[in-house]
Design an enzyme around this catalytic site. Sequence first.
Site, PDB file in Angstrom:
ATOM      1  N   HIS A 475      -7.949  45.471  24.742  1.00  0.00           N
ATOM      2  CA  HIS A 475      -7.549  45.412  23.374  1.00  0.00           C
ATOM      3  C   HIS A 475      -6.142  46.249  23.251  1.00  0.00           C
ATOM      4  CE1 HIS A 475      -7.506  45.230  18.928  1.00  0.00           C
ATOM      5  NE2 HIS A 475      -6.932  46.389  19.127  1.00  0.00           N
ATOM      6  N   GLU A 476      -5.987  47.500  23.701  1.00  0.00           N
ATOM      7  CA  GLU A 476      -5.009  48.291  23.507  1.00  0.00           C
ATOM      8  C   GLU A 476      -3.834  47.790  24.440  1.00  0.00           C
ATOM      9  OE1 GLU A 476      -4.358  50.153  20.996  1.00  0.00           O
ATOM     10  OE2 GLU A 476      -6.420  50.158  20.358  1.00  0.00           O
ATOM     11  N   HIS A 479      -1.495  45.247  22.757  1.00  0.00           N
ATOM     12  CA  HIS A 479      -0.756  45.843  22.135  1.00  0.00           C
ATOM     13  C   HIS A 479       0.747  46.050  22.656  1.00  0.00           C
ATOM     14  CE1 HIS A 479      -2.464  45.999  18.139  1.00  0.00           C
ATOM     15  NE2 HIS A 479      -3.480  46.899  18.658  1.00  0.00           N
ATOM     16  N   HIS A 482       2.416  42.844  23.819  1.00  0.00           N
ATOM     17  CA  HIS A 482       3.182  42.489  22.765  1.00  0.00           C
ATOM     18  C   HIS A 482       4.629  43.246  22.586  1.00  0.00           C
ATOM     19  CE1 HIS A 482       2.849  41.288  18.343  1.00  0.00           C
ATOM     20  NE2 HIS A 482       3.935  40.552  18.799  1.00  0.00           N
TER      21      HIS A 482
END
Length: 706
Positions: A475-476, A479, A482
């Site tokens: 999940h991290e 980021h 992104h």
Amino acid sequence: MPDPENPLLAASPLPFGLPPFAGLSLEHHREAVEQGMVEQAAEVEAVAASTEPPTVENTLVALERSGELLQRATAVFFHLVGSDGDEALRALAEELSPRLSEHEDSITLDRRLFARVDALHEQLDALGLDEETAELVRATHRDMVQAGAALDDAAQQRLREINAAEARLTSRFQKELLADTRARAVVVEDVAELDGLDPAAVDAAAEAAAARGLDGRWLLTCTNFTNHPALGRLHPRETRRRLFDAQVARGGDGEHDTAPLVLELVALRAERARLLGFPDHASVVTAVATAGSPAAVRARLDPMAATAARKVGEERAALQEEVERHCAETGQPLFELAAWDWAYYTERLRRRRYDLDLAALRPWFEAGRVLREGVFRAAELVYGLTFAERPDLHGHREEVEVFEVRDADGTPLGLYLLDLHRRDTKNGGAWANSLVSQSRLLGTPTVVSNNLNVVAPAPGQPTLLSLDEVTTLFHEFGHALHALLSDVTYPRFSGTRVPRDFVEFPSQVNEMWVLDPRVLPHYARHVETGEPLPDGVVERLSAAETFNQGFATAENLASALLDQEWHGLAAGEQVASVPEFQAAALARIGLDDPVVPPRYSTRYFAHAFAGGYDARYYSYLWSEVLDADTVAWFTEQGGAAPGADPVELRAGGDHFRAELLSRGSSRDPMSSYRAFRGRDPEEGPLLARRGLLPATPTDEPGSAPD
């Protein structure tokens, strides 16, 4: 005079602009931030005082170029405050935060500057700008209006006071919560009280105790959310109760009570909303988010709350049966399921129903292998990225790993840093920090850090992750992707600088590769034998996907809607008691089950009162609608199907990257979503994922098919 030896005052000479962490002192941070404010104030004054007619170049681009030193200094400073913030650093943050707020207000509330921006906004259609520059005009104008640039002098002065006070209070909230989280760690005198934890976890508890001078004892440190991971494994019910009580007591009565800070914060935010012409703070926040209004948030989440509450009732009944079965087997007195029992009996029921013991899977998830052969491998398969360790480069601590990231054609994209382990000087939870943000205007690449709170093993032992921690790492890293794949001109649009209710979407999408058959077999190898996961484990994990999702949804919704309730208060509304307000709010929401408390209770709700998620915590579930719909798209395209052609997977990844990840907020994020997906998002995939689809007649107990 500035200290010529201060490494923060000049651009970093290190590759990709990696900050020079070594040798930084408290005074270096103070001086760089203060000098940065002075320099940006002069740069902005030159723009505001200009007698030249406003143009995009002499106004908006000049603003984008301003504050280079301040951005560099604050990125490093607040990264350290969150990741390794000792008492002195946090005290400095408490001192500097209101001054930084005042500095920002001096820019956004400058009427001369606003007049120039407003003039450009008025003639936007006639300027013939490219898509990103037109969005720069709209976004700058919108932000200044929402900041209060159009208000009279008295209102602006009060806004400045409110903003400075809020900055001071949020810093103090985080400081007090961190101190109380440390203070409420559970001291264990007898190792038998830790029965159920694996040897590595017991050793880690002994190390944590020794670090605090508690030799011969064990220490269970608190996590940021309500339900501690150890609650699912600890056999002694009394240890579970003690740990749970410590978790929910954080920020409570005593030296580090956060309740007064909460009440002051919500009152200030409500007053600011009134000055800006909004009924409440939640309306201010959602007006510039993809949701648009608190009513839209409630329209999506309230029905989910009702369904989740129904599912919780079913799950609770099944767990009570498991308690009765366990008591009958062991001869212990029968008891009613309590909040500290939920995770433990969930795991017992999961093992019995699906033959799954999640805790027993930890030896297959060694952290280094998960990162290199899992997280990085997925990024290579989907986006063509490659990663090379840079042992010559260093983060803020020796244990921080640094990797150079390159595109499929070998073009350098930036650096990725990983700070994996929990420590007393680190904020709770997991997050991503951009230390350098990509911008074509400034010629900057990306330097991004992932920060987790995995318990460090005893010296010489490997770091083993739970499946939840594996998912968190993926999940991290979403980021981080992104940020790394950002391809914008203006720094304000870079990477994760998107609305809060959109920012979690790409990171949630990246979780889809955790169990992917092209990724999982490479990283899920036993730490000692190298053997893959036992046969059937993945199938049983998939079969159990909706297991306990009533609880998982309810605890998240309770926090999201509690956040909305606090920030739905109008200016002047009085709250006498934080616990009473929370109890009444949860009752109104219909999620006041004491056995399923909110994931974050008010007094330790750092997201809402210190972390920039005020009236925005709904973002996780809001973004998950987009996430589930995107996973459905990948599956429809064939890219996510088992055995799919890798070319199809790359094609899907390239499309997602081109239309969404690379865009940041250089265009309306929902326009980017529509460009990617071809339509607006649909809720069906999320409801199916969480087992929350409305019941049909054949789903009802006792019914029979036609």
